[in-house]
Write an enzyme that holds these catalytic residues in place. Structure first.
Site, PDB file in Angstrom:
ATOM      1  N   PHE A  24      48.001 -51.966 -17.546  1.00 51.37           N
ATOM      2  CA  PHE A  24      49.025 -52.573 -18.387  1.00 51.37           C
ATOM      3  C   PHE A  24      48.847 -52.106 -19.823  1.00 51.37           C
ATOM      4  CE2 PHE A  24      50.191 -55.182 -14.920  1.00 51.37           C
ATOM      5  CZ  PHE A  24      51.386 -55.812 -15.237  1.00 51.37           C
ATOM      6  N   CYS A  45      64.693 -65.623 -27.994  1.00 44.13           N
ATOM      7  CA  CYS A  45      63.860 -65.915 -26.827  1.00 44.13           C
ATOM      8  C   CYS A  45      62.848 -66.971 -27.239  1.00 44.13           C
ATOM      9  CB  CYS A  45      63.161 -64.652 -26.333  1.00 44.13           C
ATOM     10  SG  CYS A  45      62.148 -64.909 -24.861  1.00 44.13           S
ATOM     11  N   ASP A  49      55.708 -66.516 -23.539  1.00 42.08           N
ATOM     12  CA  ASP A  49      54.337 -67.006 -23.414  1.00 42.08           C
ATOM     13  C   ASP A  49      53.310 -65.922 -23.712  1.00 42.08           C
ATOM     14  OD1 ASP A  49      54.735 -65.416 -21.214  1.00 42.08           O
ATOM     15  OD2 ASP A  49      53.991 -66.842 -19.747  1.00 42.08           O
TER      16      ASP A  49
END
Length: 217
Positions: A24, A45, A49
């Protein structure tokens, strides 16, 4: 120059590729929220999180060119050499299409990686991406209307999944809104609402954040 919040080797936790070993790369910056709590309520938005501010995360930093960043990401792949045919990198954010370009895509391909992106769909992507996941947000203009999977966080005020059901995607997922501290969410139980919608509209499948369930990064 590429600015990366963090980069790490883990299992993809969501959507059609859930469970797949992946590198990632989380870019800094987003076009829908500054990432600062003081701006959350007035952002496009409100329920994000993810920390994508700065370059101080694991394996983060600033990289002067595509070759330098690609070499850095390739070192994070931890599977043995015989598994190199499975190499997979996910560019995310924030909003990765603010930084991901053809040069970086090509540099990852040279190193044997399949290239994926997780985007809010408000920006047009460069050519060469192998897997496109679009996660639309309310009150935005969706420019990217085709790809491999559409993953809609649900429920979102003012967002009807039916408005996306006719787009050119292979997979359609609803993902229950995360109830993390600070998130601004709709009333009710997101999990029950999501399960109920999928049962009534079987084109849509339930996507869970399995990395959180499993307790991994």
């Amino acid at each position: 120059m590429y600015s990366v919040k963090e980069a790490f080797y883990t299992l993809q936790g969501e959507g059609a590729q859930a469970g797949r070993a992946s590198v990632f790369c989380r870019f800094t910056g987003c076009n829908l929220w500054s990432g600062r709590e003081r701006d959350r309520a007035k952002s496009q938005c409100t329920f994000c999180d993810t920390d994508f501010v700065g370059t101080d995360g694991q394996n983060g930093g600033q990289f002067p060119d595509a070759e330098t960043l690609a070499r850095h990401l390739a070192t994070l792949w931890q599977a043995p050499e015989e598994a190199n045919s499975e190499r997979y990198v996910v560019f995310t954010g924030g909003e990765p299409l603010l930084q991901l370009d053809a040069a970086l895509i090509d540099a990852m391909h040279v190193r044997g990686f399949e290239v994926a992106v997780e985007t809010n769909g408000t920006l047009s992507p460069p050519e060469g991406i192998d897997w496109i996941c679009v996660s639309p947000k309310s009150d935005t203009t969706l420019r990217l209307t085709r790809g491999n999977e559409l993953k809609l966080v649900y429920p979102q005020a003012g967002v009807d999944p039916a408005n996306f059901a006719g787009l050119d995607f292979t997979h359609f997922f609803l993902q229950p809104m995360d109830l993390s501290p600070g998130a601004i969410v709709s009333d009710g139980d997101p999990m029950a609402a999501t399960v109920g919608y999928c049962l009534r509209h079987p084109q849509w499948r339930l996507s869970l954040q399995t990395h959180k369930i499993a307790g991994i990064d």
